[in-house]
Structure formats: C-alpha cells, structure tokens
Design a protein around this motif. Structure first.
Motif, PDB file in Angstrom:
ATOM      1  N   ILE A  34      51.404  39.474  43.486  1.00 18.20           N
ATOM      2  CA  ILE A  34      52.368  38.378  43.383  1.00 18.20           C
ATOM      3  C   ILE A  34      53.458  38.569  44.445  1.00 18.20           C
ATOM      4  N   PRO A  35      53.682  37.574  45.302  1.00 26.15           N
ATOM      5  CA  PRO A  35      54.726  37.688  46.332  1.00 26.15           C
ATOM      6  C   PRO A  35      56.117  37.819  45.718  1.00 26.15           C
ATOM      7  N   VAL A  36      56.970  38.539  46.417  1.00 27.58           N
ATOM      8  CA  VAL A  36      58.336  38.792  45.951  1.00 27.58           C
ATOM      9  C   VAL A  36      59.327  38.058  46.850  1.00 27.58           C
ATOM     10  N   ILE A  37      60.165  37.221  46.232  1.00 28.72           N
ATOM     11  CA  ILE A  37      61.211  36.480  46.948  1.00 28.72           C
ATOM     12  C   ILE A  37      62.565  37.087  46.604  1.00 28.72           C
ATOM     13  N   PHE A  38      63.340  37.410  47.622  1.00 28.24           N
ATOM     14  CA  PHE A  38      64.729  37.815  47.426  1.00 28.24           C
ATOM     15  C   PHE A  38      65.625  36.623  47.766  1.00 28.24           C
ATOM     16  N   ASP A  39      66.381  36.155  46.788  1.00 25.56           N
ATOM     17  CA  ASP A  39      67.391  35.136  47.037  1.00 25.56           C
ATOM     18  C   ASP A  39      68.667  35.857  47.456  1.00 25.56           C
ATOM     19  N   GLU A  40      68.880  35.929  48.767  1.00 26.11           N
ATOM     20  CA  GLU A  40      70.035  36.657  49.320  1.00 26.11           C
ATOM     21  C   GLU A  40      71.136  35.701  49.784  1.00 26.11           C
ATOM     22  N   VAL A  41      71.120  34.485  49.262  1.00 29.79           N
ATOM     23  CA  VAL A  41      72.144  33.513  49.642  1.00 29.79           C
ATOM     24  C   VAL A  41      73.539  34.066  49.356  1.00 29.79           C
ATOM     25  N   PHE A  42      73.675  34.767  48.237  1.00 33.35           N
ATOM     26  CA  PHE A  42      74.962  35.358  47.875  1.00 33.35           C
ATOM     27  C   PHE A  42      75.114  36.787  48.384  1.00 33.35           C
ATOM     28  N   THR A  43      74.055  37.571  48.332  1.00 32.84           N
ATOM     29  CA  THR A  43      74.174  39.013  48.567  1.00 32.84           C
ATOM     30  C   THR A  43      73.991  39.429  50.019  1.00 32.84           C
ATOM     31  N   GLY A  44      73.576  38.513  50.883  1.00 34.95           N
ATOM     32  CA  GLY A  44      73.280  38.893  52.258  1.00 34.95           C
ATOM     33  C   GLY A  44      74.506  39.067  53.134  1.00 34.95           C
ATOM     34  N   PHE A  45      74.310  39.780  54.248  1.00 33.22           N
ATOM     35  CA  PHE A  45      75.304  39.944  55.315  1.00 33.22           C
ATOM     36  C   PHE A  45      76.577  40.649  54.849  1.00 33.22           C
ATOM     37  N   TRP A  46      76.396  41.851  54.320  1.00 32.01           N
ATOM     38  CA  TRP A  46      77.472  42.784  54.027  1.00 32.01           C
ATOM     39  C   TRP A  46      78.323  42.374  52.825  1.00 32.01           C
ATOM     40  N   ARG A  47      77.877  41.384  52.049  1.00 32.07           N
ATOM     41  CA  ARG A  47      78.642  41.035  50.847  1.00 32.07           C
ATOM     42  C   ARG A  47      78.719  42.223  49.890  1.00 32.07           C
ATOM     43  N   LEU A  48      77.663  43.039  49.857  1.00 32.05           N
ATOM     44  CA  LEU A  48      77.637  44.208  48.975  1.00 32.05           C
ATOM     45  C   LEU A  48      77.865  45.505  49.750  1.00 32.05           C
ATOM     46  N   GLY A  49      78.394  45.377  50.964  1.00 34.79           N
ATOM     47  CA  GLY A  49      78.642  46.570  51.768  1.00 34.79           C
ATOM     48  C   GLY A  49      77.455  46.996  52.600  1.00 34.79           C
ATOM     49  N   TYR A  50      76.368  46.233  52.529  1.00 35.80           N
ATOM     50  CA  TYR A  50      75.157  46.502  53.302  1.00 35.80           C
ATOM     51  C   TYR A  50      74.734  45.226  54.019  1.00 35.80           C
ATOM     52  N   ARG A  51      73.915  45.403  55.040  1.00 37.06           N
ATOM     53  CA  ARG A  51      73.434  44.243  55.787  1.00 37.06           C
ATOM     54  C   ARG A  51      72.762  43.239  54.864  1.00 37.06           C
TER      55      ARG A  51
END
Length: 767
Positions: free
Chosen positions: A559-576
């Motif tokens: 089963i393919p895995v989708i990450f919804d990084e609309v909120f968490t992407g680009f250093w929002r959590l201190g990581y890329r």
C-alpha cells in the motif's frame, strides 16, 4: 503608549524620503510645517530627524525651528554624528535597529500625548539621504522604517537624470507597501521633469506638486536667511495647496478604514466562520515581519486622540503560512522579477526556469533519496487530491488490477488508511480521506472512505513527558500512560526499537490490517498521514514510534504511503520535513503553505519514478488528468525557490535558531568542560516556560506549538485585547479547546518572550 506611534484620525504623521541627497527634504518639511503653524485650528506640530550627520555644522532640526518659528512646534534629533557622510560610516559603534526604532516610536508617542485630549497635531519625520541610503547598522532606510508604514512624501529630483531616480525611488517604496500620497519637487525649466512625472503618475493615487526652487546661497548668512524668509512667504500658497491635498488624503484614508467593517459584514463570506457569532471585524491595514497593523474604531468613552492603530503579533502565522515574515522585501522583489519576466505562461508540454529550478531544489531537499518527480498545483487540499489519484492507481498496478472498472464490478469500496482526527483539506476527495469531523459534518456529498487508527499522543504535563496510549491499542483494553525523561527520548529511534511499545503497536496494527486486507468488501489504496504533528485536527503530537510501525506494516501489504506535509514541511518542526524527523520516507508527499514563505499560493506533490511510470501509456486517459490554469505559476515558483534558499541559510547561520536549539539541549558537565549535543527536538518556545505552563491546573497538556485548555476562546480574547510588555497585542485563533501559538522562522527572541509572558498571565487569569 501602545500603538501611539501610528497616525490617528486627528494626528497626522508623514515621513519624507528623497530620490537622492540634497533635493530639499528639509526645506519642504519646513515649508509644510510653516503653513500648518498659521492654521488657527492648529494644535501641536512636530518635526523628527532620527539621524543627522555633519552635526553641528548641519542641523536640519535647527533649520526647521528657525524658519517655522512657532511656539507650537517641537523639533527633535535622535542621533547626531560629526562626519558629513552616510550614517553607516559615520560611527564605528552603530546602535542596533531595534533600539533606534524604539526611540523613534517613543518620540512619536510622546508627541501624541503632548497633543492633548483632542489629539490634534501633525508630525513630519525626515529621513537621511535617499530611499535606499543605509542607517548606522547598514539597513536601508526604506526597510528600516517599514514597520511604521507611515504615509510618505517623496521628494523628487528635478535635475538631469532625476526622472529615473524619482521613478526608481517610488517603485522601491511601493515594493515595500508604502502609501505615497504626494511627490514634491522643484520647478526646473531646463529639464522640465515635473511635466513628465505628472503624466507618468497620472494613474497612481499620488499627486505631483512642483514649486519654485529656493534662491541660491549668498555670501553672508544674514542675507541667505532673509532670502529664505522671503522665499517661504512667496511659496506659502504652494505649500498650503500641498498641505490641503495631504489633509484630504488623510481623511479619505480614515473614512475608508472606518467603513470597512460594515461593508465587510455585508459583502464577505469568510471561511471557517459562523457569521452569527462575529461581533467585531479585525481590519488589517498592513502586515510586516510577525505583526499585523490593525485599525480599531474608538470606543465612545475614549479620547479622540486615542490610537486607532494597533500592532498585533500574528500568533497563528496567518494560517501557518508565514516563514519569512509579512512584507519580506526579498520575496517581494523575487515576485516582481518573475511577474515582470513572465506574468503567467501555460505549463503543459512547456517549461520555464522558475519551475525547473524549484523542482530541482525540492528533489535535492525534501525529496532527497526518494522522490524523482514534482507535480505542481495551487493549494494543499489540491495537492492531496493529486496524491490520492497517484496512490490509488499505483495500488491497482501493484495488485495487478489493470482495469479500474473491475473494482466497481466486484462491489468493493476503494478506501484509505489514516489516523483519527486527521485533516487533509476541504475539497471533496481530501475530505473523504478523513474521518467524520467538524469540517465535513454538514457536507452532504461527504462520505468517509477509509479506516482511521486511533493514535497515541505526546503531552507535557506537570513537567513530565508522556505518551498516552488509547485503550483500543493496549492489549489489556486499558488506557495507559508511558513516561519519558525528555522529548528526545521519545523521538530517539535507536532507543525505541527495543521499547515494549513496539510489540504493542505491531500487534494492534497487524490485527486491524488483517481484518481488512484481502477483504471481499474493501480495497485499500493508500495510507495518508500528517507526520508527527496533526495540525487542524487539534495540534496533536503523535507518537513517532506508532507512525513508524504503521508505515512499515502498511508497506508489507504493497500500500503506497502519502505524507501530507502541507503543515509540517520546510522546517516547521525544526527539520527540512516531517519525514526527516520521523525517519521514514514516503512514496508521495504534499507541500504548500511555507513553500513560498507566505507570499503567494503554490503547492507541490512529490513522488517516485515508479509511481510516475504507472501513468505512462498510449492513451491520454492513461495520464494523470489533473491541472489548473495557473499550474506552476512562474511568480510562485521563483518566490518558492527564494524562500527555500533563505530557510537553508537560516538553518546554517541563524543565531536565533542556534540559541533555541541550545536551550532545548541536554548539557553534560564534566570536571574539565561541558559537552553539548544538539537536540533531536527543539523549539523557539522557551523550555522553562513550556514546563511552567504544563503545571497550570487549567491546562490539560502542552506541546511546543500550543496547548489544550477548556477556556481557549476566553484566552484568545484576552490575548487580543491586552498588550504585552513589548507594546503589542496577540492575534490568535483557537482550534476547539486548543490554543496554538506559532512563530515564523525569523521571529525575534524578545518578541517570543513577550508572547510567553502574556500567555502565562492570560492562562492564570482564565476560569
């Protein structure tokens, strides 16, 4: 004195910028204040020269004082330097911008207080040199004064080459969001710049005024003084006309601001808002850095001179989009360049540098070591729709189901796995990929198409770090809480591989999957989740170990895995990306919000080459038939590339980031030295304050982005209406019983500390 450094209906403030040096800023300032002093209704007049070089030989404040010669005028110079040079080389001990701006604000506030109960008054702030001339720190003046966004009088150049410098200066100011009600310059019959500029600016909300030039200097100071007095007398009517136009512009501006609330209530349909509950409209006049400048009508019991503008800390980062602050000149310039070069161009079967450069940047960054393709769209919800289409067809291919109609013929439902409480957007497909919630409850077309795992969540309560295990997961069908010494211990992958929780999670997830996989009723096409932190679902910090185990178990079933990084992407959590913190790579990932630093809409869906190849075929219907007229908008792409470059620079060089990491780190001391190990998890919010809030009785739990409280709306209201020690209010929006506060990537520590202080105060006073 909060907010008293902005204009009010009764207190007018203008700043003068010039297209170059020696164009007559001081003379124009004196002329305007001179005629203002003759007005019988005049209350108080003020002149501020923040920075003066060539002092005491040159003193613009002294010149204004001499030729206005009025008891109602107060002049002030804040920083004086002897060398007649640019401020940035006038001193080897430059004050920092924060202190300079604070002194400017304080003087303006004092002037408004001195203007008395009726608040009547006028102030002219005169800058030094040209629009882009630097201050002592090296910051360009047009950037330095931007937080005030004072109405600007631009002094144009009437000499040879002055047309170009005047227009360039105007554009530099407009690029930064300044209002420019007037451009003033001298008549020069030889070059006649005024005639050209009057036509050029005809369609702008800017009036051009030209007056006679002053007399040339004579041999004696006494003669020059008399000549200038005669000059001011002869041009009094010209200055009176300019002042009249400025007065009209000022009152039209406030008429417009005062009418906006009523017009908005009649004409606007807000998202996520129950209009019946709205009592007041927040009128945002402008925004800069982390702050919104809002307009507030006076209450009946307030003095006329009460400030009508208020600085609000944008504690929701404008729906989580702000990475580099509002009104970033760097991003505005990038947008202007791309808009000027392209406007918008069609994208299918075409390419352009901004789209290609951004795609390469993404694949080398958030997509490194897993993604090979970038699909452009315009918002996070749409990016999720694209991801679902990619994943569902891929699932069919992996299970050798070539004909999608065969799924329908079997009567199977095509579903997704997810996590309870997730939110992936408001388009129909994205809503169907979430369980029932407040966002889809009243949507008639909504149909829940999936199974959503109840997930363990991380909290900080009474200074203790814990994971709450729902009873549906625990083998004893009992809700359990596991305690850890730190957040790092929860996120440390090496330590957790031996944890008892691994077995508990594996058994639970396998039991659920076995009840669905191979079913005659269901075909599961994807796992979609928000890595680590669930945003709109209530700022839930999910146990990373649970998500890691879930991903591994789902992948065993193709089963393919989708990450919804609309909120968490680009250093929002201190990581890329959230994926980097989670330690797992997706098959498909979506990004939006921070991708453009908060300036312009753009979204992307990243995926692998194998998924891309599932859409290669001889027929057009084999392709991914999804797109928008503004797909891969060059302006958005170029701004996004600029934003990502800036995030990388901050990660490498930002002192604020390093200080934040340090205060969340564990410092091990030995007899010889102290060692420092960079933390896995860190936050701009002070660790001690987070722990302090976690001990408050009306707080259920804290994560480093927000906290849960049963009085969230009352706390938000208190944050909005009161002022911090730094003299700004706090604009926040609750998520149910959760109050979340968010910074941008460039928020200054002093402002964060002020927000923390006010937050603790509001929680304590809340019932």
């Amino acid at each position: 004195m909060s907010g008293l450094y902005f204009p009010t209906r009764s207190f007018q403030i203008y700043q003068t910028f010039a297209a170059n040096t020696n164009l007559g800023k001081t003379l124009f300032s004196a002329g305007l204040l001179r005629v203002a002093a003759t007005d019988k209704k005049a209350s108080r007049l003020f002149y501020l020269k923040p920075v003066q070089t060539g002092y005491p030989v040159d003193s613009d404040a002294r010149f204004v004082d001499k030729f206005v010669n009025s008891k109602i005028l107060n002049t002030k110079t804040l920083y004086c330097y002897e060398k007649p040079v640019s401020p940035h080389i006038a001193t080897d001990k430059p004050p920092n911008d924060k202190d300079v701006l604070s002194r400017v604000k304080s003087f303006i506030s004092e002037c408004q207080i001195q203007s008395g109960s009726n608040g009547e008054g006028k102030l002219i702030l005169e800058t030094a040199g040209g629009v882009n001339s630097p201050l002592m720190s090296g910051t360009a003046q047009c950037d330095f004064y931007r937080p005030l966004r004072l109405p600007t009088i631009l002094i144009g150049d009437s000499k040879l080459g002055g047309i170009s410098t005047t227009i360039s200066s105007f554009e530099a100011l407009r690029l930064r969001g300044y209002d420019i009600p007037a451009i003033l310059l001298f008549h020069d019959s030889e070059y006649n710049n005024f005639q050209y500029l009057r036509e050029y600016f005809r369609n702008y909300d800017t009036r051009i005024h030209a007056i006679s030039p002053p007399p040339p200097k004579n041999n004696t100071a006494e003669t020059d003084h008399e000549n200038l007095r005669d000059y001011f007398s002869s041009t009094a009517q010209d200055f009176q006309n300019i002042l009249k136009q400025l007065n009209e512009w000022h009152h039209i501006r406030f008429d417009r601001l005062e009418s906006m609330e009523k017009k908005t209530m009649k004409k606007i349909w807000w998202p996520f808002t129950q209009h019946q509950r709205v009592k007041n409209v927040t009128i945002i006049d402008s925004a800069h850095s982390d702050f919104l400048t809002t307009f507030n009508k006076n209450n009946d019991n307030e003095d006329v001179g009460q400030a009508q503008m208020k600085e609000m800390f944008d504690a929701c980062a404008s729906w989580w989009t702000q990475g580099l602050g509002h009104g970033s000149a760097k991003l505005s310039l990038a947008a202007s360049y791309a808009a000027g070069r392209y406007g918008h161009v069609i994208f299918p079967e075409c390419t352009h540098e901004p789209a290609l450069d951004l795609a390469e940047k993404l694949l080398e960054g958030v997509g490194k070591d897993w993604a090979t393709r970038v699909f452009y769209s315009d918002n996070g919800s749409t990016a999720v729709e694209v991801a679902l289409k990619m994943a569902l067809k891929t699932n069919l291919e992996r299970n050798n189901i070539r004909d999608e109609n065969s799924i329908k013929q079997t009567g199977k439902e095509f579903l997704v796995f997810g996590i309870e409480g997730s939110y992936h957007g408001d388009t129909i497909g994205a809503m169907d990929a979430c369980g029932p919630n407040v966002y889809n409850d009243k949507v008639k077309w909504y149909k829940p198409r999936g199974y959503w795992f109840e997930a363990p969540t991380v909290h900080i309560k009474n200074g203790m770090y814990s994971i709450d295990i729902p009873k549906s997961i625990h083998p004893d069908n009992t809700k359990m809480t596991y305690f850890f010494p730190s957040l790092d211990s929860i996120f440390n992958q090496d330590q957790l591989t031996t944890s008892d929780l691994v077995k508990i999670y594996e058994e639970h997830i396998r039991r659920i999957l076995s009840s669905f996989i191979g079913s005659s009723e269901y075909q599961f096409g994807a796992l979609i989740l928000e890595p680590i932190l669930m945003g709109a679902g209530g700022m839930k910090l999910v146990d990373p170990l649970f998500q890691r185990v879930l991903i591994d178990e789902v992948r065993r079933n193709k089963i393919p895995v989708i990450f919804d990084e609309v909120f968490t992407g680009f250093w929002r959590l201190g990581y890329r990306s959230g994926a980097d913190l989670l330690g797992k790579k997706p098959d498909i990932a979506t990004y939006a919000k921070l991708i453009t630093g908060g300036l312009i809409p753009l979204a992307v869906t990243l995926t692998t080459e194998s998924i891309f190849e599932n859409f290669i075929g001889s027929e057009k219907t084999d392709a991914l038939l999804h797109g928008h007229s503004y797909t891969a908008h060059p302006t958005g792409c170029f701004v996004a590339k600029t934003s990502l470059d800036e995030y990388e620079r901050l990660n490498k060089n930002s002192l604020h980031w390093n200080l934040a990491k340090s205060q969340w780190a564990d410092h091990e001391k030995s007899s010889t030295a102290s060692s420092y190990k960079e933390p896995i998890v860190w936050s701009f919010w002070d660790k001690k304050i987070v722990h302090r809030i976690s001990h408050l009785p009306n707080v259920k739990g804290v994560v480093t982005l927000g906290y849960a409280s049963n009085a969230s709306q009352s706390i938000v209201n208190e944050l909005y209406s009161s002022f911090t020690s730094n003299n700004f209010g706090i604009y926040a929006r609750p998520l149910g019983n959760v109050v979340y506060l968010m910074t941008s990537h460039v928020t200054l520590p002093d402002n964060i500390r002020a927000v923390e202080e006010k937050l603790v105060e509001c929680i304590k006073s809340s019932k």
